[in-house]
Design an enzyme around this catalytic site. Sequence first.
Site, PDB file in Angstrom:
ATOM      1  N   HIS A  63       1.744 -10.490 -27.100  1.00 52.94           N
ATOM      2  CA  HIS A  63       2.001  -9.240 -26.863  1.00 52.94           C
ATOM      3  C   HIS A  63       0.911  -8.396 -26.382  1.00 52.94           C
ATOM      4  O   HIS A  63      -0.073  -8.711 -26.308  1.00 52.94           O
ATOM      5  CB  HIS A  63       2.668  -8.629 -28.149  1.00 52.94           C
ATOM      6  CG  HIS A  63       1.885  -8.211 -29.260  1.00 52.94           C
ATOM      7  ND1 HIS A  63       1.013  -9.349 -30.074  1.00 52.94           N
ATOM      8  CD2 HIS A  63       1.100  -7.446 -29.705  1.00 52.94           C
ATOM      9  CE1 HIS A  63       0.519  -8.818 -30.930  1.00 52.94           C
ATOM     10  NE2 HIS A  63       0.184  -7.337 -30.604  1.00 52.94           N
ATOM     11  N   HIS A  65      -0.597  -4.254 -25.893  1.00 51.67           N
ATOM     12  CA  HIS A  65      -0.371  -2.646 -26.287  1.00 51.67           C
ATOM     13  C   HIS A  65      -0.785  -2.062 -25.211  1.00 51.67           C
ATOM     14  O   HIS A  65      -2.087  -2.427 -24.772  1.00 51.67           O
ATOM     15  CB  HIS A  65      -1.158  -2.633 -27.479  1.00 51.67           C
ATOM     16  CG  HIS A  65      -0.385  -3.033 -28.856  1.00 51.67           C
ATOM     17  ND1 HIS A  65       0.274  -2.163 -29.816  1.00 51.67           N
ATOM     18  CD2 HIS A  65      -0.538  -4.351 -29.553  1.00 51.67           C
ATOM     19  CE1 HIS A  65       0.867  -2.963 -30.780  1.00 51.67           C
ATOM     20  NE2 HIS A  65       0.447  -4.188 -30.490  1.00 51.67           N
ATOM     21  N   TYR A 128      -6.234   1.151 -33.182  1.00 53.29           N
ATOM     22  CA  TYR A 128      -5.148   0.116 -33.618  1.00 53.29           C
ATOM     23  C   TYR A 128      -5.106  -0.697 -32.439  1.00 53.29           C
ATOM     24  O   TYR A 128      -5.078  -1.828 -32.279  1.00 53.29           O
ATOM     25  CB  TYR A 128      -4.066   0.936 -34.112  1.00 53.29           C
ATOM     26  CG  TYR A 128      -2.867  -0.143 -33.958  1.00 53.29           C
ATOM     27  CD1 TYR A 128      -2.857  -0.876 -35.067  1.00 53.29           C
ATOM     28  CD2 TYR A 128      -1.918  -0.200 -33.189  1.00 53.29           C
ATOM     29  CE1 TYR A 128      -1.708  -1.819 -35.267  1.00 53.29           C
ATOM     30  CE2 TYR A 128      -0.820  -1.070 -33.550  1.00 53.29           C
ATOM     31  CZ  TYR A 128      -0.741  -1.972 -34.416  1.00 53.29           C
ATOM     32  OH  TYR A 128       0.396  -2.704 -34.516  1.00 53.29           O
ATOM     33  N   GLN A 132      -6.632  -4.968 -31.624  1.00 52.12           N
ATOM     34  CA  GLN A 132      -5.369  -6.283 -31.686  1.00 52.12           C
ATOM     35  C   GLN A 132      -5.916  -7.463 -31.532  1.00 52.12           C
ATOM     36  O   GLN A 132      -5.305  -8.398 -32.234  1.00 52.12           O
ATOM     37  CB  GLN A 132      -4.508  -5.851 -30.355  1.00 52.12           C
ATOM     38  CG  GLN A 132      -3.802  -4.696 -30.674  1.00 52.12           C
ATOM     39  CD  GLN A 132      -2.726  -4.707 -32.002  1.00 52.12           C
ATOM     40  OE1 GLN A 132      -1.972  -5.764 -32.004  1.00 52.12           O
ATOM     41  NE2 GLN A 132      -3.042  -4.113 -32.925  1.00 52.12           N
TER      42      GLN A 132
END
Length: 135
Positions: A63, A65, A128, A132
Amino acid sequence: MKYKLDRSAHSVFALYYHLVIVVKYRRKALYSDEIRERLKDIVWNLSDELGIDVVAHEPAEDHYHLLFKATPKTNLVNVVNVIKGVSARRLRQEFPATKNLLWGDSFWSPSYFLATSGQVSLDALKEYVDSQMEK
């Protein structure tokens, strides 16, 4: 990190968005540093054309971000669709081995997560996103 207020002729705004897109079937198609860095380059290069400013972004193996700043006129659906479409096409062309993990023309899941950053501090969200790969 403090919110920097932007201005236009008739408005003052601070619009920060957190986008998460997931590789189809949660396959680990972003398996190498080279692929992840290329994804970051692709999005960085698209940012001017899309009218966004990348604040932070970090891909994991399955994924990605992206924390970005936009204006009230930014077409968010277009931003997401262009990022997903262009990055999928280029990553599949430049890294043919990803085709072994995915089939058809799909790279990204059709769904995505998009939220404003107003519920948490910008520092917490940036930390955050930057962390990752540690998870």
